[in-house]
Design a protein around this motif. Sequence first.
Motif, short mmCIF file in Angstrom:
data_model
loop_
_atom_site.label_atom_id
_atom_site.label_comp_id
_atom_site.label_asym_id
_atom_site.label_seq_id
_atom_site.Cartn_x
_atom_site.Cartn_y
_atom_site.Cartn_z
N VAL A 111 0.81 -1.22 0.00
CA VAL A 111 0.00 0.00 0.00
C VAL A 111 0.84 1.28 0.00
CG1 VAL A 111 -1.95 -1.14 1.11
CG2 VAL A 111 -0.28 0.04 2.53
N LEU A 112 2.11 1.17 0.36
CA LEU A 112 2.92 2.38 0.51
C LEU A 112 3.99 2.56 -0.58
CD1 LEU A 112 3.26 4.83 2.33
CD2 LEU A 112 4.72 3.47 3.81
N ASP A 113 4.54 1.50 -1.10
CA ASP A 113 5.67 1.60 -2.04
C ASP A 113 5.40 2.54 -3.21
OD1 ASP A 113 7.20 -0.07 -0.49
OD2 ASP A 113 7.11 -1.78 -1.85
N GLN A 114 4.33 2.32 -3.94
CA GLN A 114 4.05 3.15 -5.12
C GLN A 114 3.79 4.60 -4.74
OE1 GLN A 114 4.56 2.22 -8.37
NE2 GLN A 114 4.38 4.43 -8.63
N ARG A 115 3.14 4.80 -3.61
CA ARG A 115 2.90 6.18 -3.16
C ARG A 115 4.21 6.91 -2.91
NH1 ARG A 115 -1.71 3.44 -0.77
NH2 ARG A 115 -3.62 4.58 -1.25
N LEU A 116 5.16 6.23 -2.32
CA LEU A 116 6.45 6.85 -2.05
C LEU A 116 7.22 7.12 -3.34
CD1 LEU A 116 7.55 4.91 1.16
CD2 LEU A 116 6.43 7.15 0.98
N VAL A 117 7.13 6.22 -4.29
CA VAL A 117 7.74 6.45 -5.60
C VAL A 117 7.10 7.68 -6.25
CG1 VAL A 117 7.92 5.52 -7.96
CG2 VAL A 117 8.43 4.05 -5.99
N ASP A 118 5.79 7.81 -6.14
CA ASP A 118 5.08 8.96 -6.72
C ASP A 118 5.50 10.27 -6.04
OD1 ASP A 118 3.77 7.17 -8.37
OD2 ASP A 118 1.88 7.21 -7.22
N VAL A 119 5.68 10.24 -4.73
CA VAL A 119 6.13 11.43 -3.98
C VAL A 119 7.52 11.84 -4.46
CG1 VAL A 119 6.85 12.26 -1.71
CG2 VAL A 119 4.68 11.05 -1.96
N GLN A 120 8.42 10.88 -4.57
CA GLN A 120 9.77 11.20 -5.04
C GLN A 120 9.72 11.77 -6.45
OE1 GLN A 120 12.82 8.25 -4.44
NE2 GLN A 120 14.16 9.19 -5.96
N ARG A 121 8.95 11.17 -7.30
CA ARG A 121 8.84 11.64 -8.69
C ARG A 121 8.32 13.08 -8.72
NH1 ARG A 121 5.72 7.69 -10.96
NH2 ARG A 121 7.58 6.41 -11.17
N ALA A 122 7.31 13.38 -7.92
CA ALA A 122 6.75 14.74 -7.88
C ALA A 122 7.79 15.75 -7.40
CB ALA A 122 5.51 14.77 -6.99
N MET A 123 8.55 15.36 -6.37
CA MET A 123 9.58 16.25 -5.86
C MET A 123 10.65 16.48 -6.94
SD MET A 123 12.46 15.73 -2.94
CE MET A 123 13.38 14.74 -4.10
N GLU A 124 11.06 15.43 -7.62
CA GLU A 124 12.09 15.57 -8.65
C GLU A 124 11.59 16.40 -9.82
OE1 GLU A 124 13.29 11.51 -9.39
OE2 GLU A 124 14.58 11.48 -7.61
N GLU A 125 10.32 16.28 -10.16
CA GLU A 125 9.75 17.12 -11.23
C GLU A 125 9.78 18.59 -10.82
OE1 GLU A 125 5.89 15.50 -12.16
OE2 GLU A 125 6.76 13.70 -13.05
N LYS A 126 9.48 18.88 -9.56
CA LYS A 126 9.52 20.25 -9.07
C LYS A 126 10.96 20.79 -9.10
CE LYS A 126 7.48 23.81 -7.24
NZ LYS A 126 6.62 24.67 -8.06
N LEU A 127 11.92 19.96 -8.72
CA LEU A 127 13.32 20.37 -8.79
C LEU A 127 13.75 20.67 -10.22
CD1 LEU A 127 14.98 17.83 -6.30
CD2 LEU A 127 14.57 20.27 -5.91
N GLN A 128 13.20 19.94 -11.18
CA GLN A 128 13.53 20.17 -12.59
C GLN A 128 12.94 21.49 -13.10
OE1 GLN A 128 11.99 16.53 -14.25
NE2 GLN A 128 13.94 15.47 -14.05
N GLN A 129 11.93 22.00 -12.44
CA GLN A 129 11.27 23.23 -12.88
C GLN A 129 11.94 24.49 -12.32
OE1 GLN A 129 7.21 22.78 -11.61
NE2 GLN A 129 6.90 20.95 -12.86
#
Length: 148
Positions: A111-129
């Motif tokens: 229940v948590l693994d994919q959510r954490l991957v999604d959080v990391q991805r969102a943070m990295e996308e923000k860093l790219q902006q």
Amino acid sequence: MQIGSKFTIGVHIITAIDYFKKMDRVNSKFLAGSLGVNPVIVRNVISQLREAGIVQTQRGSSGADLTKKLDEITLYDVYKAVGSVNAEEGLFHFHEQPNPDCPVGRNIHKVLDQRLVDVQRAMEEKLQQTTIADIVEDTKQAVQNESE
């Protein structure tokens, strides 16, 4: 889990290199004074930034220079350059052996693994902006506001 201070040190170094480039010799001793850390830490981070093609240095010269324009360097570039996150592990390190006899322990990864991957991805996308140009501009504005 916390991203190590090398990330913010890297951003500080790049910002200071640009800010002080016409005023002073921006070497590891100078940057260490700005950061309030040992010059060895600065040299280690500069080495990582150099390997990533963001900074260039020459021994015994006038210090460090940027190899790219400020708007070509993102926070994500710095994040990756200084190894903020173990690529295999990701941003979040999960405890190794949840109890399989416990209903929570047995299912927490599901229940948590994919959510954490999604959080990391969102943070990295923000860093790219966000570019270092944004950081430098905001820093210059903050300095100007101090003198008013």
